[in-house]
Design an enzyme around this catalytic site. Structure first.
Site, short mmCIF file in Angstrom:
data_model
loop_
_atom_site.label_atom_id
_atom_site.label_comp_id
_atom_site.label_asym_id
_atom_site.label_seq_id
_atom_site.Cartn_x
_atom_site.Cartn_y
_atom_site.Cartn_z
N GLU A 1 0.81 -1.22 0.00
CA GLU A 1 0.00 0.00 0.00
C GLU A 1 0.86 1.28 0.00
O GLU A 1 0.93 2.01 0.99
CB GLU A 1 -0.99 -0.02 1.17
N GLU B 1 -4.24 -9.10 -1.81
CA GLU B 1 -4.91 -8.96 -0.51
C GLU B 1 -6.36 -8.54 -0.68
O GLU B 1 -6.69 -7.64 -1.46
CB GLU B 1 -4.19 -7.93 0.37
#
Length: 485
Positions: free
Chosen positions: A205, A307
């Site tokens: 991220e 994810e």
């Protein structure tokens, strides 16, 4: 589970049908055909139409998952790992783990704790030895075909960043060589433990997470530059050139700007094996246009969902119905900007998983990895208290394990769509019911059908000159395995 069944039809296909439903089926073999009042839904399979090769399906090894697992009795530990990796279980083939700590760790930690140690002489993976490494090794021992591991750092060591913190901040330019070295040290240490790493992402991220837990910020250009001039050449020079480097590793709506930078030309593309993505931007939209764009930008590269999970929820214990009901909210329900609220309505967890996986497969995604494999009844442990749901929930205090319906949804894909399978043409005459199909290396065809509607449907399945009728229950996911020989 591998019983051969016969589907109804004048010229029958040799096929096995498995169903998970809101009515209580859980990857249950079925062999029934019941005419329905509504017109049949036609599914046409076209094995000659070939798309992406499947890398695999699976879940993630985290410190949280490993600590919950090791709190159980040996019998239940084995049962959980058999459920994911055994021949009678989901047979996970693609997994992920974290490099040093993440939100699903018990506390912040780094493998390089000594500030200024640019040669990483004090590097150590000792924090992983209590729970994480033993869980991975136990899974390896049970997996007949083995599985790939993608490893992701949530942050570089804090002393390498401008803010000297685990959370937020940017990698300082002078520490780019040291951070590249951090990766090769990790790969070497895990290889020494008998755990080969198939791929890495540069950072989890890179847009950050609202400055809540471990993160390091990169722009598309900064990550591309780091891989092109530091990480890629370093891993190649150290003998790790076979490790696949995946860029980005965040939500799909941001894909175009990232793949534009990563795959701008031959020089920027050289060391990227592909792109990693997450699903958190929406509870229903799998962003097909963004996925198509990413594939078209780099058609020979991997496109892997690394994810996804039911986030910001405490899991419901032994309550299958909850996983089928549209009562669940995600972070965006509360936190999304006003103009993005529409992307985050309430949803049913099973619907979200099935829709997303099928939608991804139909738009060039070749791998799909769930987040934590097992969590406790709180949805942790998690040092930030960022509670989430896992397909298997456990209560170590009473030594009980609950396979949620999400476990069976994952198994519908991971068990029957094997690495090396090829996505094939699959059309369906319904806007409400979804379908996808692959042809496995053994020649068999696996078709996944998701019916989120409140009525049963007849599926009229066509493969070459053979036509076969199957009934799918209301609110149900089916996998149909067709033996083509």
């Amino acid at each position: 589970m591998a019983t051969l069944l016969s589907c109804s039809g004048s010229q029958k296909l040799a096929c096995s049908v498995y169903e998970t439903s809101a009515q209580g089926k859980a990857l249950t073999p079925v062999d029934t055909f019941e005419p329905t009042t509504s017109p049949p839904i036609t599914v046409v399979l076209q094995p000659k139409e070939r798309f992406q090769t499947i890398t695999g399906f699976g879940g993630s090894f985290t410190e949280a998952a490993a600590s919950v697992l090791h709190g159980l009795s040996p019998a239940n530990q084995k049962m959980v790992l058999e459920a994911y990796f055994g021949e009678e279980g989901a047979q996970y083939s693609l997994t992920r783990t974290h490099i040093a700590s993440c939100d699903f760790s018990r506390q912040n930690y780094t493998y390089a704790p000594v500030a200024g140690d640019i040669n990483l002489t004090q590097f150590s993976i000792d924090p992983d030895r209590a729970d994480l490494i033993p869980m991975i090794k136990a899974a390896q021992a049970l997996s007949k075909e083995g599985f790939k591991i993608i490893a992701s750092p949530w942050t570089c060591p804090p002393w390498m960043k401008d803010n000297k913190s685990y959370v937020g901040g940017k990698l300082l330019p002078e520490y780019q060589p040291a951070f590249a070295l951090y990766f090769s040290k990790y790969l070497e240490a895990y290889q020494a433990e008998g755990i080969p790493i198939w791929g890495v992402t540069v950072i989890n991220e890179p847009h950050g997470n609202g400055n809540n837990w471990e993160s390091t910020l990169f722009s598309p250009e900064e990550m591309t530059q780091f891989v092109q001039h530091h990480l890629g050449p370093h891993l190649e020079q150290k003998g790790w050139g076979n490790v696949n480097i995946l860029g980005y590793d965040q939500n799909r709506a941001g894909l175009p700007e990232w793949v534009d930078a990563m795959f701008r030309d031959e020089a920027t593309s050289k060391y990227f094996a592909g792109t990693a993505i997450h699903w958190y931007e929406s509870t229903y939209d799998y962003f097909p246009k963004a996925l198509q764009y990413a594939h078209q930008k780099a058609p020979s590269k991997y496109l892997i969902e690394t994810e996804g999970c039911i986030d910001s929820e405490v899991p419901h214990w032994k309550d299958d119905a909850w996983y089928w009901q549209k009562e669940v909210t995600d972070w965006g329900w509360d936190w999304a900007a006003p103009h993005e609220k529409y992307l985050h309505p309430k949803y049913a967890p099973v619907h979200r998983y099935a829709t997303d996986i099928i939608g991804c497969l139909n738009n060039w995604v070749d791998g799909w990895i769930d987040w934590n494999m097992i969590l406790d009844r709180q949805g942790g442990p998690n040092w930030f208290k960022n509670w989430c749901v896992a397909p298997i929930i456990a209560d170590p205090q009473i030594d009980e394990v609950y396979k949620t319906p999400l476990y069976y949804v994952m198994a519908h894909f991971s068990k029957f769509m094997r690495p090396g399978a090829v996505k094939i043409g699959c059309s369906i005459t319904s806007d409400a019911v979804m379908a996808t199909a692959v042809q496995n290396p053994d020649g068999s065809i696996a078709v996944a059908i998701f019916n989120p509607t409140a009525e049963k449907h007849t599926l009229d399945i066509h493969l070459n000159t053979i036509q076969t009728m199957i009934t799918i229950d209301k609110e149900a996911l089916q996998t149909i395995v067709i033996k083509t020989n």
